[in-house]
Write an enzyme that holds these catalytic residues in place. Structure first.
Site, PDB file in Angstrom:
ATOM      1  N   ASN B 395     -46.890  21.395  -9.405  1.00  0.00           N
ATOM      2  CA  ASN B 395     -46.133  22.481 -10.010  1.00  0.00           C
ATOM      3  C   ASN B 395     -45.474  22.077 -11.319  1.00  0.00           C
ATOM      4  O   ASN B 395     -45.931  22.448 -12.396  1.00  0.00           O
ATOM      5  CB  ASN B 395     -45.102  22.997  -9.006  1.00  0.00           C
ATOM      6  CG  ASN B 395     -44.391  24.254  -9.483  1.00  0.00           C
ATOM      7  OD1 ASN B 395     -44.573  24.685 -10.616  1.00  0.00           O
ATOM      8  ND2 ASN B 395     -43.580  24.842  -8.629  1.00  0.00           N
ATOM      9  N   ASP B 396     -44.447  21.264 -11.240  1.00  0.00           N
ATOM     10  CA  ASP B 396     -43.687  20.950 -12.458  1.00  0.00           C
ATOM     11  C   ASP B 396     -44.537  20.266 -13.534  1.00  0.00           C
ATOM     12  O   ASP B 396     -44.324  20.495 -14.718  1.00  0.00           O
ATOM     13  CB  ASP B 396     -42.485  20.057 -12.118  1.00  0.00           C
ATOM     14  CG  ASP B 396     -41.456  20.819 -11.281  1.00  0.00           C
ATOM     15  OD1 ASP B 396     -41.388  22.057 -11.422  1.00  0.00           O
ATOM     16  OD2 ASP B 396     -40.735  20.192 -10.495  1.00  0.00           O
ATOM     17  N   VAL B 397     -45.518  19.448 -13.116  1.00  0.00           N
ATOM     18  CA  VAL B 397     -46.317  18.702 -14.104  1.00  0.00           C
ATOM     19  C   VAL B 397     -47.306  19.581 -14.862  1.00  0.00           C
ATOM     20  O   VAL B 397     -47.997  19.108 -15.755  1.00  0.00           O
ATOM     21  CB  VAL B 397     -47.071  17.512 -13.458  1.00  0.00           C
ATOM     22  CG1 VAL B 397     -46.094  16.514 -12.881  1.00  0.00           C
ATOM     23  CG2 VAL B 397     -48.064  17.976 -12.407  1.00  0.00           C
ATOM     24  N   ILE B 398     -47.395  20.881 -14.477  1.00  0.00           N
ATOM     25  CA  ILE B 398     -48.285  21.773 -15.215  1.00  0.00           C
ATOM     26  C   ILE B 398     -47.504  22.935 -15.820  1.00  0.00           C
ATOM     27  O   ILE B 398     -48.075  23.908 -16.283  1.00  0.00           O
ATOM     28  CB  ILE B 398     -49.398  22.345 -14.305  1.00  0.00           C
ATOM     29  CG1 ILE B 398     -48.787  23.041 -13.078  1.00  0.00           C
ATOM     30  CG2 ILE B 398     -50.352  21.243 -13.864  1.00  0.00           C
ATOM     31  CD1 ILE B 398     -49.764  23.955 -12.364  1.00  0.00           C
ATOM     32  N   ALA B 436     -38.121  20.553  -9.625  1.00  0.00           N
ATOM     33  CA  ALA B 436     -37.122  20.691 -10.681  1.00  0.00           C
ATOM     34  C   ALA B 436     -36.312  21.976 -10.534  1.00  0.00           C
ATOM     35  O   ALA B 436     -35.355  22.193 -11.266  1.00  0.00           O
ATOM     36  CB  ALA B 436     -37.795  20.651 -12.050  1.00  0.00           C
TER      37      ALA B 436
END
Lengths: 97, 469
Positions: B395-398, B436
């Site tokens: 999720n957060d890394v994209i 996050a």
């Protein structure tokens, strides 16, 4: 400052530099095996533990020593074996179409 | 100049050989082709070091050494064999803890010996090294156990916070250091000494509990470094160079990994350690305006169709794949797509998962060839040409918000350019926010199809649907 301490500090600083030089180029694929392999090496405390357990100054000393030997051995044996198991799985594609 | 006798010379030279083998081993570990050999070389170095230590004349009794080695070998070997690859982060974590604990115990035994044999007088350099070893070793010990608990799920993965937390933490560590100075300078008292040990153990717990699950790659790397530094400090205590050398090598390896992990999140080490990231109570800018946006969901048949007729697919695995143990299903899907002539690549974000390289290990376990795995910098230019980006539990890394929204907590974090692919399929259990605590606009992109469910079930469904094509 005692000479032995100075000697130790010299070795410490040079070994840190050697470590940085050797390790910076590790590709991300190998980060986990590197960490667990390095982890096994940190079990080197076993050397100190063996000496403490073997010198046998007092009962409490031996207790500390034996527990330290056991802990460090878990670290060494477990660390190297698990790294080997992991690395054994890293395979390149064998049959390229 | 003192001349060493024969035995001491043999021991010292063997230690030098062992140290060289450690360096050689680490060097070999930097390439996938030689890594396994490298590990073996390091293990041989360790074996040599242990064997020659047993020759030391100071050892008068081998019984207890044997007991410790047998117990430790059994526990180590069994757990190394039994552990699942998905549980690797906590395994490495707990091994770190044992290493740190061993160093602390060595220092405690030395303190005991020194204070009982020389009427309580300790040389300054000896007492300083003892105290440093104990503090680092004890913090590594309990810190690793808390990290283990968090990864294993015994302790909540969310940051644990309480009022005045930072004040308490600072007081605990200052207390340990202050008492240490008193012990070193004035009174080598055992009671105070135990208090220092206790405070250090406590600090290890306090230090790790406010750090959230997704920041574990940093914590594990840092504890790895600490376990090395503890061994190094123990080397000063027992005046043994092999401990200093091996400990420093591990210390620097851990520091490099820590730095790489922090860089991959665009956060400083202090921010990771002290900010209790991911609690959701931080200033999150444009995260609430989600009411009017609609996410499009697909079923397995449609998703299989999109992928089965694509030319190129990039798979983006995240912690969700690990949590659901979906790696084997992913490999099956990969082979199926490849047999249809689809080009499949994997995009690995440096902090995907719970430890450095977590995704790589899982995919290797599932026998995905490692040359299909690409690092962020290598794969990002390829997303614009990819027909489909299949995101599995990341999720957060994209999240594209990291590129432009300065108020976002992940602003500046390098991300995978998934949004540039022609189609995006995201397997996720719900639209919930990631670690996050922020919404992901990618879910509402017209190119995006959400495929809701557990990673394993959904990938298996894809496999059976692609087979029917």
């Amino acid at each position: 400052m005692p000479e032995s301490l100075m000697m130790g500090l010299t070795i410490f600083v040079l070994a840190m530099f050697a470590g940085f030089e050797v390790i910076t180029k590790v590709p991300p694929t190998l980060h986990t095996p590197l960490m667990s392999g390095a982890n096994a090496i940190s079990g080197i405390a076993i050397i100190g533990a063996i000496l403490v357990a073997g010198e046998g100054h007092s009962t409490l000393n031996i207790v500390f020593g034996v527990v330290a030997v056991a802990f460090a051995t878990i670290n060494v044996v477990g660390g190297f074996l698990v790294t080997d198991r992991m690395l054994n799985m890293f395979k390149k594609k064998t049959s390229e179409k | 100049m003192d001349v060493m006798d024969g035995l001491s010379t043999i021991i010292a030279l063997s230690y030098l050989i062992a140290a060289s083998l450690f360096i050689y081993g680490l060097k070999f570990m930097s390439s996938p082709a030689t890594a396994r050999k490298g590990n073996l070389i390091a293990a041989i170095g360790m074996f040599i070091a242990i064997v020659v230590t047993l020759l030391d004349r100071k050892i008068i009794d081998f019984t207890w050494i044997a007991v410790g080695i047998i117990i430790g070998s059994l526990i180590g070997a069994v757990s190394a064999r039994k552990v699942k690859m998905t549980a690797m982060p906590q395994m490495v974590g707990i091994f770190n803890g044992f290493g740190g604990g061993a160093s602390a115990l060595v220092a405690m035994a030395e303190f005991l010996r020194a204070t009982s044999t020389s009427e309580g007088i300790l040389h300054l350099d000896a007492s300083i090294s003892i105290i440093i070893t104990i503090i680092i070793g004890a913090v590594t010990f309990t810190g690793s156990f808390v990290a283990f608990g968090k990864l294993e799920g015994f302790i909540t993965g969310a940051p644990v916070q309480f009022p005045l937390q930072k004040v308490v933490n600072v007081l605990v560590i200052l207390g340990a250091v202050g008492l240490s100075v008193y012990i070193i300078g004035w009174a080598p008292s055992w009671t105070l000494f135990y208090v220092v040990v206790g405070l250090s153990l406590l600090y290890g717990v306090l230090f790790v509990i406010p750090i959230g699950g997704a920041d574990m790659p940093v914590v594990i790397s840092l504890l790895n470094s600490f376990s090395g530094l503890a061994a190094c400090a123990a080397g000063f205590v027992v005046q043994n160079n092999i401990l200093i050398i091996a400990g420093s090598l591990v210390g620097s390896a851990g520091l490099i990994l820590t730095q790489i992990m922090c860089k991959a999140m665009n956060r400083s080490l202090t921010n990771v350690l002290f900010s209790a990231f991911g609690t959701g109570d931080m200033e999150a800018g444009a995260t609430t305006a989600t009411g009017d946006k609609v996410a499009r969901s697909v079923d397995a048949e449609e998703a299989a169709m999109i992928m089965g007729y694509a030319q190129s697919v990039i798979i983006v695995p995240g912690y969700g794949m690990a949590a659901a143990q979906a790696q084997h299903a992913v490999r099956e899907l990969t082979e199926l797509l490849q047999s249809r002539g689809v080009e499949v690549k994997f995009a690995i974000h440096p902090v995907a998962g719970r430890m450095p390289g977590h995704m790589n290990v899982l995919l290797a376990e599932a026998q995905v060839p490692y040359n299909l795995l690409y690092d962020m910098d290598d794969i990002n230019p390829e997303f614009p040409h990819a027909d489909v980006a299949l995101v599995i539990g990341a999720n957060d890394v994209i999240n594209p918000i990291a590129r432009y929204d300065k108020s976002s907590p992940i602003y500046g974090m390098p991300i995978l350019d998934v949004d540039k692919a022609k189609h995006i399929i995201i397997i996720k259990r719900s639209l919930n926010v990631g670690f996050a605590g922020i919404d992901n606009e990618l879910f509402y992109d017209p190119k995006t199809s959400m495929f809701f469910g557990s990673a394993k079930d959904k990938v298996q469904e894809l496999v059976s649907e692609v087979k029917k094509l």
